[in-house]
Design a protein around this motif. Sequence first.
Motif: not given
Length: 312
Positions: A121-126, A176-180
């Motif tokens: 939904k939103k861009q966040e810092r890692i 990161t999105p991929d890490g999660i």
Amino acid sequence: MSHTPYFNDTVSLVTVFTAYNTSVSAHPNDRSSEMVTVGNISYNKMERSMAVLNTFINFIQVTMPLSNIIILTDPASDFSIKKSRVTLIPVKGEYSREKLMLQRIKSYIAFLDTRLIELSKKQERIHHYIFTDSDIAVVDDLGQIFYNYPKFHVAVTFRNNKGQPLNSGFIAVRGTPDGILRAKVFLQEVLKIYSSKYMKATRMLGDQLALAWLVKSHPSFDAKRFSRPNAFSYDIGRTSVLFLPCAVYNWTPPEGAGQFHGMPLDVKVVHFKGSRKRLMLESWNFYNSSAPAGISNMLCLILMSGRTKYDF
């Protein structure tokens, strides 16, 4: 020992904790219901659990003061934590003692799923996450894991133990999105194995057995690597898994005569399993009394405790 983060990303420590009310059901002959005194304070069983949780938080706030602490808990659990940078998140599930280890994995998965939705939904810092038991003391900044090993999705700790080479009390997830996503898929596989093979061990050890089965079932994986005290990486499906030595990231103090084997010089996490929780509280008290050289002196206290049996 530096308290300066190694990187600009945020790290949160995440644990699962629930409060059990034993005042009505405790049997008078049940040793666990007895009062235990540490220093000048006496604790019943519930008070002991809360004291350990608060000590867990205290150590993190000393060694990683910019980190956040997230407690995943039963929505029906009745307790509060009045400390800064601490958040309680209720997660629905079965938190009975008999199924707590199974629920812990489910709670981790639910939390990661929520994070994925939030990131979409939103861009966040890692924002990295380290899932741990609540009976650990973080004695050095763990942010360096994500800096020194920049490619892993999920990290677990290993030891030279044929039957239980992996300990589930420390799991790091790259934010990161991929890490999660990869960490979530990995834990879902662990849960699937747990539910199909180790349901008789839902109170304890089942998650560790399932974790080991998942890793060792890969034909090309060399289990001999668990006998060497060096970090290494291996891909489980599409998840890059970093294996970190328990001797540094999940070290357990010895307990009882004949069990004394010293302490690694670079230990970063001390795991006070079982009755050693008394030593955890004693260590925090000693740390407070020995500042400014607190952590070093406290580790010496733990080192000297190796021939003592505890009563927690």
